[in-house]
Design an enzyme around this catalytic site. Structure first.
Site, PDB file in Angstrom:
ATOM      1  CE  LYS A  19      -7.501  19.360  79.992  1.00 31.88           C
ATOM      2  NZ  LYS A  19      -8.861  19.770  80.390  1.00 31.88           N
ATOM      3  CB  SER A  20     -11.522  16.688  74.899  1.00 32.67           C
ATOM      4  OG  SER A  20     -11.304  18.035  75.223  1.00 32.67           O
ATOM      5  NE  ARG A  24     -16.126  15.009  74.674  1.00 29.78           N
ATOM      6  CZ  ARG A  24     -15.658  16.104  75.276  1.00 29.78           C
ATOM      7  NH1 ARG A  24     -14.572  16.018  76.045  1.00 29.78           N
ATOM      8  NH2 ARG A  24     -16.261  17.275  75.143  1.00 29.78           N
ATOM      9  NE  ARG A 120     -13.729  26.590  84.889  1.00 27.55           N
ATOM     10  CZ  ARG A 120     -13.165  25.745  84.040  1.00 27.55           C
ATOM     11  NH1 ARG A 120     -12.388  24.776  84.499  1.00 27.55           N
ATOM     12  NH2 ARG A 120     -13.374  25.862  82.755  1.00 27.55           N
ATOM     13  CD  GLN A 167     -15.844  22.044  79.952  1.00 26.82           C
ATOM     14  OE1 GLN A 167     -16.389  22.699  80.841  1.00 26.82           O
ATOM     15  NE2 GLN A 167     -14.554  21.816  79.945  1.00 26.82           N
ATOM     16  CG  ASP A 312      -8.651  24.620  76.084  1.00 25.67           C
ATOM     17  OD1 ASP A 312      -9.324  25.492  76.666  1.00 25.67           O
ATOM     18  OD2 ASP A 312      -8.988  23.421  76.060  1.00 25.67           O
ATOM     19  CE  LYS A 339     -12.527  27.903  78.189  1.00 25.71           C
ATOM     20  NZ  LYS A 339     -13.391  26.746  77.966  1.00 25.71           N
TER      21      LYS A 339
HETATM   22  C1  S3P Z   1     -13.497  20.872  76.727  1.00 28.24           C
HETATM   23  C2  S3P Z   1     -14.113  21.949  76.175  1.00 28.24           C
HETATM   24  C3  S3P Z   1     -13.612  23.326  76.282  1.00 28.24           C
HETATM   25  C4  S3P Z   1     -12.169  23.389  76.732  1.00 28.24           C
HETATM   26  C5  S3P Z   1     -11.872  22.431  77.839  1.00 28.24           C
HETATM   27  C6  S3P Z   1     -12.221  21.007  77.457  1.00 28.24           C
HETATM   28  C7  S3P Z   1     -14.108  19.543  76.570  1.00 28.24           C
HETATM   29  O1  S3P Z   1     -14.426  24.022  77.201  1.00 28.24           O
HETATM   30  O2  S3P Z   1     -11.824  24.695  77.123  1.00 28.24           O
HETATM   31  O3  S3P Z   1     -10.486  22.482  78.169  1.00 28.24           O
HETATM   32  O4  S3P Z   1     -13.427  18.532  76.788  1.00 28.24           O
HETATM   33  O5  S3P Z   1     -15.297  19.486  76.224  1.00 28.24           O
HETATM   34  P1  S3P Z   1     -15.796  24.702  76.714  1.00 28.24           P
HETATM   35  O6  S3P Z   1     -16.427  23.748  75.804  1.00 28.24           O
HETATM   36  O7  S3P Z   1     -16.622  24.945  77.924  1.00 28.24           O
HETATM   37  O8  S3P Z   1     -15.358  25.964  76.040  1.00 28.24           O
END
Ligand code: S3P
Length: 426
Positions: A19-20, A24, A120, A167, A312, A339
């Site tokens: 997902k991350s 990006r 959030r 993030q 996560d 979260k």
């Molecule tokens: C993510 C970073 C994480 C994670 C999220 C995805 C990302 O959050 O919990 O599901 O893609 O950068 P944080 O970096 O805020 O902990």
């Protein structure tokens, strides 16, 4: 959705793309010059929200739906003002990372999402972006979305982040692409580094030293091919299911094992799981095939620098701990409270209703494993990782478990139910 005890879980699968990395790829592909081709892209609702936001800013993105996505990049200065609100849905990653880009665009935008997103915390990005010169405010004055972001000329900063958050780090680095002078971010513990790796691939001057990453402003990003590996966070449910279900063995192929994301492997090893990591490949984002067989498990203490590498996965680890001998302590994980749901409270109350011995603490939870779980009504709070964790728990509990809001798995793993069912025996 209703779940019952199963006899075993066996077989091989690939899980959807990370997902991350998928988020990006859309963001940097949009800012690059030329066409960025992505394979293995996650078709989860969160990543589709990112696509729709960048389409609204004039980017032509063709999504074939099979993991292949082509992004006709507009160049760093080519985004256009969106006609209406950029809707991020349930996605915190879209909200925070995109805000870093919007802070430097020559237009004003409004960013909003669902009820969970509107709760959030956004101050964590508003503060550093404002230090860089951004004009970013929360419409309701509560430091949450909706956000109004007016693009400005930015200047580089050295930011000491109070949280280990990829993030937050990524929002600042994306703004840093446009800033005057260098930008650096220091974290209390290293969070996932997918942004840094991908920026480097796109030709940006970026360096990491210990817990500090420094970026120089970029003139242009070079379009590229991106191959997204399977998401280790999605693989986790199968790894945990195989560990706790009798006579089970599951291999998840082509999983991303970036060291800033591999905490789940290290924790399962600590707990005595039968886990092997094979066929590792080291080009770009490292990948491997992960095999887990059922075994005895023992409790352990999880805290400190490992937490961001498995943040996560903690809901699934809480389930794992219910099947381990002795006590498992999860600490330094207060980030779980902010979260998609408050994952400490939601895991503790739902696991208690299944009969587990579990208590919430200020910064995590304490679980005494070994008690038989029984079926219960589970409120997922529309949090995808809660829903998937309880599917795994329910497969090892007496009686039936109803998981309310199970459809939220669509956020990160639309095919979860089908993939799980294919491997289940009995
Ligand atoms: C993510 C970073 C994480 C994670 C999220 C995805 C990302 O959050 O919990 O599901 O893609 O950068 P944080 O970096 O805020 O902990």
């Amino acid at each position: 959705m209703e779940f019952k005890r199963v006899k075993s879980i066996k077989g091989e699968l690939t899980v959807p793309g990370d997902k991350s990395i998928s988020h990006r790829s859309i963001m940097l592909g949009s800012l690059a010059k030329g066409t960025t081709e992505v394979t293995g892209f996650l078709q989860g609702a969160d990543c589709l929200s990112t696509i729709s936001c960048f389409r609204k800013m004039g980017v032509d993105i063709s999504n074939r739906g099979d993991g292949t996505v082509a992004i006709s990049g507009k160049g760093m200065r080519g985004l256009v003002a969106p006609k209406d609100t950029l809707d991020v849905g349930n996605s915190g990653t879209t909200t925070r990372l995109m805000s870093g880009i919007l802070a430097a665009q020559p237009f004003e935008s409004r960013v909003n999402g669902d009820a969970s997103i509107q709760k959030r915390p956004m101050k964590r990005i508003m503060t550093p972006l404002a230090m860089m010169g951004a004009d970013i405010r929360s419409e309701l004055g509560n430091d949450c979305a909706p956000l109004i972001i007016k693009g400005m000329d930015l200047k580089g900063i050295s930011y000491l982040s109070p949280v280990a958050s990829a993030q937050v780090k990524s929002a600042i680095l994306f703004a840093g692409l446009y800033a005057e002078g260098q930008t650096s971010v220091t974290e209390p513990a290293l969070s996932r580094n997918h942004t840094e790796l991908m920026l480097e691939e796109f030709g940006v001057d970026i360096k990491t030293e210990d817990k500090t990453v420094t970026i120089s402003p970029a003139k242009e990003l070079l379009a590229r091919k991106i191959n997204v590996p399977g998401d280790i966070s999605s693989a986790t449910y199968f790894m945990v299911a195989a560990a706790i279900t009798p006579n089970s063995c599951v291999t998840v192929k082509n999983v991303g094992i970036n060291p800033t994301r591999d905490g789940i492997i290290r924790v399962m090893q600590m707990m005595g799981a039968d886990i092997s990591v094979e066929n590792t490949s080291e080009t770009g984002e490292p990948t491997a095939d992960i095999t887990v067989r059922s075994s005895g498990l023992k409790g352990c203490v999880i805290g400190g620098d490992i937490i961001p590498t498995l943040i996560d996965e903690i809901p699934a680890i809480a389930v794992l701990a219910c099947f381990a001998d002795g006590e498992t302590v999860i600490k330094d994980a207060e980030e779980l409270k902010v979260k998609e749901s408050n994952r400490i409270d939601v895991m503790v109350s739902n696991l208690k209703s299944m009969g587990a011995d579990i208590e919430a603490t200020e910064d995590g939870m304490i679980i005494n494993g070994g008690r038989e779980l029984h079926g219960a009504y589970i409120d997922s709070k529309l949090d995808h990782r809660i829903a998937m964790s309880f599917a795994v728990a329910a497969m090892n509990a007496d009686g039936k478990t109803d998981i309310d809001g199970f459809e939220c798995v669509d956020i990160s793993y639309p095919e979860f139910y089908e993939d799980l069912n294919r491997l289940v025996e009995g």
